[in-house]
Design a protein around this motif. Structure first.
Motif, PDB file in Angstrom:
ATOM      1  N   MET A   1       1.041  -1.035   0.026  1.00  0.00           N
ATOM      2  CA  MET A   1      -0.062   0.051  -0.027  1.00  0.00           C
ATOM      3  C   MET A   1       0.877   1.229  -0.012  1.00  0.00           C
ATOM      4  N   LYS A   2       0.679   2.016  -0.992  1.00  0.00           N
ATOM      5  CA  LYS A   2       1.309   3.306  -1.069  1.00  0.00           C
ATOM      6  C   LYS A   2       0.793   4.514  -0.285  1.00  0.00           C
ATOM      7  N   ILE A   3       1.430   5.633   0.221  1.00  0.00           N
ATOM      8  CA  ILE A   3       0.930   6.488   1.293  1.00  0.00           C
ATOM      9  C   ILE A   3      -0.300   7.340   0.194  1.00  0.00           C
ATOM     10  N   ASP A   4      -0.121   7.149  -1.182  1.00  0.00           N
ATOM     11  CA  ASP A   4      -1.056   8.017  -1.793  1.00  0.00           C
ATOM     12  C   ASP A   4      -2.521   7.452  -1.801  1.00  0.00           C
ATOM     13  N   ASP A   5      -2.583   5.996  -1.587  1.00  0.00           N
ATOM     14  CA  ASP A   5      -3.797   4.986  -1.404  1.00  0.00           C
ATOM     15  C   ASP A   5      -4.392   5.376  -0.023  1.00  0.00           C
ATOM     16  N   ILE A   6      -3.798   5.992   0.876  1.00  0.00           N
ATOM     17  CA  ILE A   6      -4.468   6.005   2.354  1.00  0.00           C
ATOM     18  C   ILE A   6      -5.092   7.332   2.440  1.00  0.00           C
ATOM     19  N   SER A   7      -6.251   7.200   3.190  1.00  0.00           N
ATOM     20  CA  SER A   7      -7.174   8.289   3.345  1.00  0.00           C
ATOM     21  C   SER A   7      -7.628   8.292   4.858  1.00  0.00           C
ATOM     22  N   VAL A   8      -7.569   9.684   5.595  1.00  0.00           N
ATOM     23  CA  VAL A   8      -8.121   9.466   7.160  1.00  0.00           C
ATOM     24  C   VAL A   8      -9.293  10.268   6.823  1.00  0.00           C
ATOM     25  N   VAL A  10     -11.448  13.274   8.438  1.00  0.00           N
ATOM     26  CA  VAL A  10     -11.424  14.219   9.420  1.00  0.00           C
ATOM     27  C   VAL A  10     -13.249  14.937   9.357  1.00  0.00           C
ATOM     28  N   GLY A  11     -13.678  15.008  10.415  1.00  0.00           N
ATOM     29  CA  GLY A  11     -14.895  15.145  10.548  1.00  0.00           C
ATOM     30  C   GLY A  11     -15.877  14.351   9.665  1.00  0.00           C
ATOM     31  N   GLU A  12     -16.486  15.092   8.720  1.00  0.00           N
ATOM     32  CA  GLU A  12     -17.321  13.969   7.831  1.00  0.00           C
ATOM     33  C   GLU A  12     -16.847  14.019   6.568  1.00  0.00           C
ATOM     34  N   SER A  13     -15.335  14.350   6.159  1.00  0.00           N
ATOM     35  CA  SER A  13     -14.696  14.120   5.072  1.00  0.00           C
ATOM     36  C   SER A  13     -13.712  13.250   5.234  1.00  0.00           C
ATOM     37  N   SER A  14     -13.398  12.801   3.813  1.00  0.00           N
ATOM     38  CA  SER A  14     -12.134  11.759   3.813  1.00  0.00           C
ATOM     39  C   SER A  14     -11.020  12.617   3.174  1.00  0.00           C
ATOM     40  N   VAL A  15      -9.958  12.540   3.662  1.00  0.00           N
ATOM     41  CA  VAL A  15      -8.850  13.499   3.462  1.00  0.00           C
ATOM     42  C   VAL A  15      -7.559  12.505   3.057  1.00  0.00           C
ATOM     43  N   PRO A  16      -6.965  12.881   1.966  1.00  0.00           N
ATOM     44  CA  PRO A  16      -5.721  12.076   1.563  1.00  0.00           C
ATOM     45  C   PRO A  16      -4.715  12.309   2.799  1.00  0.00           C
ATOM     46  N   SER A  19      -1.946  14.701   1.671  1.00  0.00           N
ATOM     47  CA  SER A  19      -2.290  16.316   1.979  1.00  0.00           C
ATOM     48  C   SER A  19      -2.439  16.687   3.454  1.00  0.00           C
ATOM     49  N   LEU A  20      -3.061  15.990   4.400  1.00  0.00           N
ATOM     50  CA  LEU A  20      -3.053  16.115   5.548  1.00  0.00           C
ATOM     51  C   LEU A  20      -1.648  16.466   6.377  1.00  0.00           C
TER      52      LEU A  20
END
Length: 133
Positions: A1-8, A10-16, A19-20
């Motif tokens: 798994m690459k870092i570009d494939d991971i999202s977290v 944040v509130g009600e949104s999914s953020v890469p 980017s975070l």
């Protein structure tokens, strides 16, 4: 798994995650640079003021005067200037503001710089002076 494939979440949104992390590093680096610039600016304090004290005396003699080391006061003035510069950059790079809104906000910043020219007497070098234009 690459870092570009991971999202977290944040509130009600999914953020890469990339980017975070990038935003957090950028903000922390900015704060560190602001503190470093401010401490470097203390060296720009005019020689006659170094080690001095700012004394604020109220008109009412029953009230106590406030003494502030000039270096502390100078540091706060420099931090105001640094924060105005950051604000100016954020306004200029904001895609959501119309040009007219940017100009209006810039005018407030220019007037703030004008108000700060009173403190130019503290600076050793004219290059460090506040300018209202």
């Amino acid at each position: 798994m690459k870092i570009d494939d991971i999202s977290v979440q944040v509130g009600e949104s999914s953020v890469p995650l990339r980017s975070l992390v990038r935003q957090l590093v950028k903000e922390c680096a900015g704060e560190i640079l602001d503190e470093q610039r401010a401490s470097e600016m203390i060296e720009g304090l005019g020689n006659k003021w170094q080690g001095g004290t700012l004394i604020l005396k109220p008109e009412n003699v029953e009230q106590q005067a406030k003494e502030v080391p000039i270096e502390t006061f100078f540091h706060k003035i420099v931090m105001v200037r640094n924060n105005l510069r950051v604000l100016e950059q954020k306004i200029n790079s904001n895609d959501k503001l119309a040009d007219a809104e940017k100009v209006e906000l810039q005018q407030y910043i220019t007037r703030s710089y004008g108000s700060l020219t009173t403190f130019n007497v503290l600076f050793k070098s004219k290059a460090d002076h506040f300018k209202s234009s």
